[in-house]
Design a protein around this motif. Structure first.
Motif, PDB file in Angstrom:
ATOM      1  N   ASN A 148      42.586  71.426  24.394  1.00 42.65           N
ATOM      2  CA  ASN A 148      43.299  70.154  24.529  1.00 42.65           C
ATOM      3  C   ASN A 148      42.594  69.194  25.481  1.00 42.65           C
ATOM      4  O   ASN A 148      42.538  67.987  25.220  1.00 42.65           O
ATOM      5  CB  ASN A 148      44.739  70.411  24.989  1.00 42.65           C
ATOM      6  CG  ASN A 148      45.624  70.888  23.856  1.00 42.65           C
ATOM      7  OD1 ASN A 148      45.742  70.239  22.832  1.00 42.65           O
ATOM      8  ND2 ASN A 148      46.249  72.034  24.038  1.00 42.65           N
TER       9      ASN A 148
ATOM     10  N   TYR B  61      39.674  67.729  23.599  1.00 39.92           N
ATOM     11  CA  TYR B  61      40.130  66.767  22.580  1.00 39.92           C
ATOM     12  C   TYR B  61      40.498  65.439  23.244  1.00 39.92           C
ATOM     13  O   TYR B  61      40.123  64.368  22.760  1.00 39.92           O
ATOM     14  CB  TYR B  61      41.323  67.336  21.818  1.00 39.92           C
ATOM     15  CG  TYR B  61      41.928  66.336  20.859  1.00 39.92           C
ATOM     16  CD1 TYR B  61      41.278  65.994  19.683  1.00 39.92           C
ATOM     17  CD2 TYR B  61      43.138  65.717  21.153  1.00 39.92           C
ATOM     18  CE1 TYR B  61      41.816  65.055  18.808  1.00 39.92           C
ATOM     19  CE2 TYR B  61      43.682  64.774  20.284  1.00 39.92           C
ATOM     20  CZ  TYR B  61      43.027  64.460  19.127  1.00 39.92           C
ATOM     21  OH  TYR B  61      43.554  63.524  18.265  1.00 39.92           O
TER      22      TYR B  61
ATOM     23  N   LEU C  96      44.787  77.056  19.588  1.00 40.66           N
ATOM     24  CA  LEU C  96      45.829  76.082  19.257  1.00 40.66           C
ATOM     25  C   LEU C  96      46.964  76.685  18.434  1.00 40.66           C
ATOM     26  O   LEU C  96      48.096  76.218  18.509  1.00 40.66           O
ATOM     27  CB  LEU C  96      45.216  74.894  18.510  1.00 40.66           C
ATOM     28  CG  LEU C  96      44.228  74.041  19.330  1.00 40.66           C
ATOM     29  CD1 LEU C  96      43.576  72.995  18.442  1.00 40.66           C
ATOM     30  CD2 LEU C  96      44.936  73.382  20.506  1.00 40.66           C
ATOM     31  N   CYS C  97      46.671  77.699  17.634  1.00 46.14           N
ATOM     32  CA  CYS C  97      47.700  78.341  16.800  1.00 46.14           C
ATOM     33  C   CYS C  97      47.833  79.814  17.180  1.00 46.14           C
ATOM     34  O   CYS C  97      46.844  80.461  17.529  1.00 46.14           O
ATOM     35  CB  CYS C  97      47.334  78.249  15.320  1.00 46.14           C
ATOM     36  SG  CYS C  97      47.161  76.567  14.692  1.00 46.14           S
TER      37      CYS C  97
ATOM     38  N   CYS D 143      42.729  74.934   8.016  1.00 41.47           N
ATOM     39  CA  CYS D 143      43.051  74.833   9.448  1.00 41.47           C
ATOM     40  C   CYS D 143      44.182  73.833   9.658  1.00 41.47           C
ATOM     41  O   CYS D 143      44.116  72.687   9.184  1.00 41.47           O
ATOM     42  CB  CYS D 143      41.812  74.407  10.238  1.00 41.47           C
ATOM     43  SG  CYS D 143      42.134  74.141  11.997  1.00 41.47           S
TER      44      CYS D 143
ATOM     45  N   ASN E 139      44.979  72.543  12.508  1.00 41.94           N
ATOM     46  CA  ASN E 139      44.672  71.664  13.638  1.00 41.94           C
ATOM     47  C   ASN E 139      43.249  71.121  13.577  1.00 41.94           C
ATOM     48  O   ASN E 139      42.582  71.000  14.610  1.00 41.94           O
ATOM     49  CB  ASN E 139      44.880  72.416  14.959  1.00 41.94           C
ATOM     50  CG  ASN E 139      46.310  72.356  15.434  1.00 41.94           C
ATOM     51  OD1 ASN E 139      46.824  71.295  15.781  1.00 41.94           O
ATOM     52  ND2 ASN E 139      46.970  73.501  15.438  1.00 41.94           N
TER      53      ASN E 139
ATOM     54  N   LYS F 268      42.078  68.457  16.041  1.00 38.66           N
ATOM     55  CA  LYS F 268      41.836  68.801  17.439  1.00 38.66           C
ATOM     56  C   LYS F 268      40.845  69.946  17.619  1.00 38.66           C
ATOM     57  O   LYS F 268      40.190  70.049  18.648  1.00 38.66           O
ATOM     58  CB  LYS F 268      43.156  69.204  18.113  1.00 38.66           C
ATOM     59  CG  LYS F 268      44.157  68.080  18.203  1.00 38.66           C
ATOM     60  CD  LYS F 268      45.471  68.557  18.780  1.00 38.66           C
ATOM     61  CE  LYS F 268      45.361  68.762  20.280  1.00 38.66           C
ATOM     62  NZ  LYS F 268      46.694  69.024  20.879  1.00 38.66           N
TER      63      LYS F 268
END
Length: 200
Positions: free
Chosen positions: A102, A105, A129-130, A145, A147, A150
């Motif tokens: 994060n 990003y 992220l997941c 994906c 995400n 990001k």
């Protein structure tokens, strides 16, 4: 480099510091790629093929080398330690993997908004992220994906020699050592996470 661009890059550095890290400029030509790095992913990491940010989905060392030739300036970024709780089964917390993803990003987005339209980030660790990455599913494709906006590859996943690249700016990285304990292992010293932002 013009003063305006220097001021904008200084803002990016301040953001990293506010997030608990350190950043320094590095000429893109000093970022080292090597084919052996991908072999470490293939033969030394249990995450191979289990995250879209990792090989075989991430750029190859040859592809990364070509991309680096299109840039002059980058920021090398490092964080010392972990922001979450680790366990013997997991040396790096899920909190840390999501945190650096994060941060990078946000940093890339800041750079883009400041006028560095070529900005691209490489994060550290496997993507966090997941909780479940669909790369683990049968017939997975990177377009699955959840995400992709990001998610970014780590430096090593893209074939970048992190140790050599850090050495070029005077950052000496120690080899991490671990102690085996019931259920896994623990780090003997704080981990350093290194990331990269290609700027222009």
């Amino acid at each position: 480099m013009k003063q305006e661009k220097q001021d904008l890059i200084a803002e990016l550095v301040r953001f990293v510091v506010e997030k608990g890290g350190e950043a320094t400029m590095i000429p893109a030509k000093d970022i080292v790629t090597a084919e052996w790095v991908r072999q470490k992913c293939l033969f030394g990491c249990s995450g191979f093929g289990r995250r879209f940010s990792c090989p075989p989905y991430s750029p190859t060392p040859a592809e990364t080398k070509k991309v680096l030739k299109e840039y002059k300036t980058a920021l090398l970024i490092k964080f010392l330690g972990d922001v979450g709780e680790t366990t013997p089964e997991r040396l790096v917390s899920r909190d840390m993997t999501a945190y650096v993803q994060n941060v990078m990003y946000e940093l890339e987005s800041m750079a883009f908004s400041a006028g560095f339209y070529k900005a691209f980030a490489y994060t550290g660790h496997q993507c966090g992220l997941c909780t479940h990455c669909t790369a683990k599913d049968d017939d997975a494709d990177i377009t699955d994906c959840m995400n992709r906006r990001k998610m970014r590859p780590s430096m090593e996943a893209a074939g970048i020699d992190v140790y050599a690249s850090c050495a070029s700016v005077g950052w000496d990285l120690d080899i991490l050592s671990c102690t085996n304990v019931p259920g896994g292992s623990v780090l003997d010293s704080p981990m350093t996470t290194v990331m990269l932002l290609l700027i222009e």
